[in-house]
Design a protein around this motif. Structure first.
Motif, mmCIF file in Angstrom:
data_model
loop_
_atom_site.group_PDB
_atom_site.id
_atom_site.type_symbol
_atom_site.label_atom_id
_atom_site.label_comp_id
_atom_site.label_asym_id
_atom_site.label_seq_id
_atom_site.Cartn_x
_atom_site.Cartn_y
_atom_site.Cartn_z
ATOM 1 N N PHE A 18 0.827 -1.206 0.000
ATOM 2 C CA PHE A 18 0.000 0.000 0.000
ATOM 3 C C PHE A 18 0.860 1.254 0.000
ATOM 4 C CE2 PHE A 18 -3.359 -2.479 2.635
ATOM 5 C CZ PHE A 18 -3.881 -3.055 1.492
ATOM 6 N N GLN A 19 1.875 1.270 0.847
ATOM 7 C CA GLN A 19 2.734 2.439 0.958
ATOM 8 C C GLN A 19 3.527 2.665 -0.325
ATOM 9 O OE1 GLN A 19 5.323 2.422 4.343
ATOM 10 N NE2 GLN A 19 6.005 4.507 3.979
ATOM 11 N N ASN A 22 1.153 3.901 -3.118
ATOM 12 C CA ASN A 22 0.276 5.035 -2.782
ATOM 13 C C ASN A 22 -1.197 4.673 -2.950
ATOM 14 O OD1 ASN A 22 2.433 6.802 -2.187
ATOM 15 N ND2 ASN A 22 2.743 7.112 -4.382
ATOM 16 N N THR A 23 -1.589 3.549 -2.387
ATOM 17 C CA THR A 23 -2.963 3.066 -2.484
ATOM 18 C C THR A 23 -3.884 3.975 -1.680
ATOM 19 O OG1 THR A 23 -2.099 0.824 -2.667
ATOM 20 C CG2 THR A 23 -4.435 1.040 -2.120
ATOM 21 N N PRO A 24 -5.022 4.424 -2.269
ATOM 22 C CA PRO A 24 -5.971 5.263 -1.520
ATOM 23 C C PRO A 24 -6.457 4.556 -0.253
ATOM 24 C CG PRO A 24 -6.546 5.210 -3.851
ATOM 25 C CD PRO A 24 -5.454 4.190 -3.647
ATOM 26 N N ALA A 25 -6.732 5.337 0.797
ATOM 27 C CA ALA A 25 -7.116 4.786 2.101
ATOM 28 C C ALA A 25 -8.325 3.859 2.016
ATOM 29 C CB ALA A 25 -7.378 5.917 3.090
ATOM 30 N N ALA A 26 -9.359 4.266 1.285
ATOM 31 C CA ALA A 26 -10.565 3.426 1.176
ATOM 32 C C ALA A 26 -10.227 2.079 0.535
ATOM 33 C CB ALA A 26 -11.643 4.136 0.372
ATOM 34 N N ASN A 27 -9.333 2.074 -0.427
ATOM 35 C CA ASN A 27 -8.939 0.823 -1.075
ATOM 36 C C ASN A 27 -8.074 -0.031 -0.146
ATOM 37 O OD1 ASN A 27 -10.351 1.701 -3.275
ATOM 38 N ND2 ASN A 27 -8.563 2.037 -4.572
ATOM 39 N N ARG A 28 -7.256 0.618 0.679
ATOM 40 C CA ARG A 28 -6.424 -0.134 1.633
ATOM 41 C C ARG A 28 -7.309 -0.968 2.562
ATOM 42 N NH1 ARG A 28 -1.261 3.405 3.491
ATOM 43 N NH2 ARG A 28 -0.784 4.293 1.448
ATOM 44 N N ASP A 29 -8.327 -0.337 3.122
ATOM 45 C CA ASP A 29 -9.219 -1.047 4.040
ATOM 46 C C ASP A 29 -9.945 -2.180 3.334
ATOM 47 O OD1 ASP A 29 -8.455 0.733 6.003
ATOM 48 O OD2 ASP A 29 -10.242 1.992 5.813
#
Length: 142
Positions: A18-19, A22-29
């Motif tokens: 993710f880091q 640069n994965t968007p926060a909503a996609n990370r979850d």
């Protein structure tokens, strides 16, 4: 993270991936939840997707806008928690789920652009099966 060759990186964890991407926060979850019950053997970045090698079942691919490679619709819905799954266009016979933030455009909606409802949210016409518009009218039969 280690680099095998210039176009492939291997990650130890999803958080590391993710880091780096640069994965968007909503996609990370969403992605983290989709892999809660999956035995992850290896995470390898290719040019167009991240391949997640599973202990059981086919490899899953994380694209910027979807996760692809589930063997059945039921598996896709159960593992991801997504409201809908669709047959994959890139991997015939497998199922995909869309990520919350479609990152084909960086996850952002262009200024002045009207958001189009994804086709899986539109209803097929009961007569011809053509997708009806957002007003639930069939433009093919009209």
């Amino acid at each position: 993270m280690k680099t095998d060759h210039e176009d492939k990186r291997t990650f130890s964890t999803l958080a590391e991936m993710f880091q780096a991407r640069n994965t968007p926060a909503a996609n990370r979850d969403f992605i983290a939840h989709a892999f809660d019950d999956v035995e992850v053997i290896e995470i390898v970045e290719t040019r167009s997707y991240v391949k997640v090698v599973r202990g059981h079942g086919a490899d899953l691919r994380i694209y910027r806008s979807l996760i692809c490679g589930y063997s059945t619709e039921k598996e896709a819905l159960q593992l991801s928690g997504a409201p809908h799954a669709v047959l994959s266009k890139s991997r015939p016979g497998s199922w995909s789920v869309e990520l919350p933030e479609r990152a084909g455009n960086g996850g952002a909606v262009r200024a002045g652009a009207r958001e189009k409802k994804p086709s899986w949210m539109r209803t097929p016409c009961p007569k011809c099966r053509y997708l009806m518009n957002e007003q639930r009218e069939c433009t093919n039969c009209a």
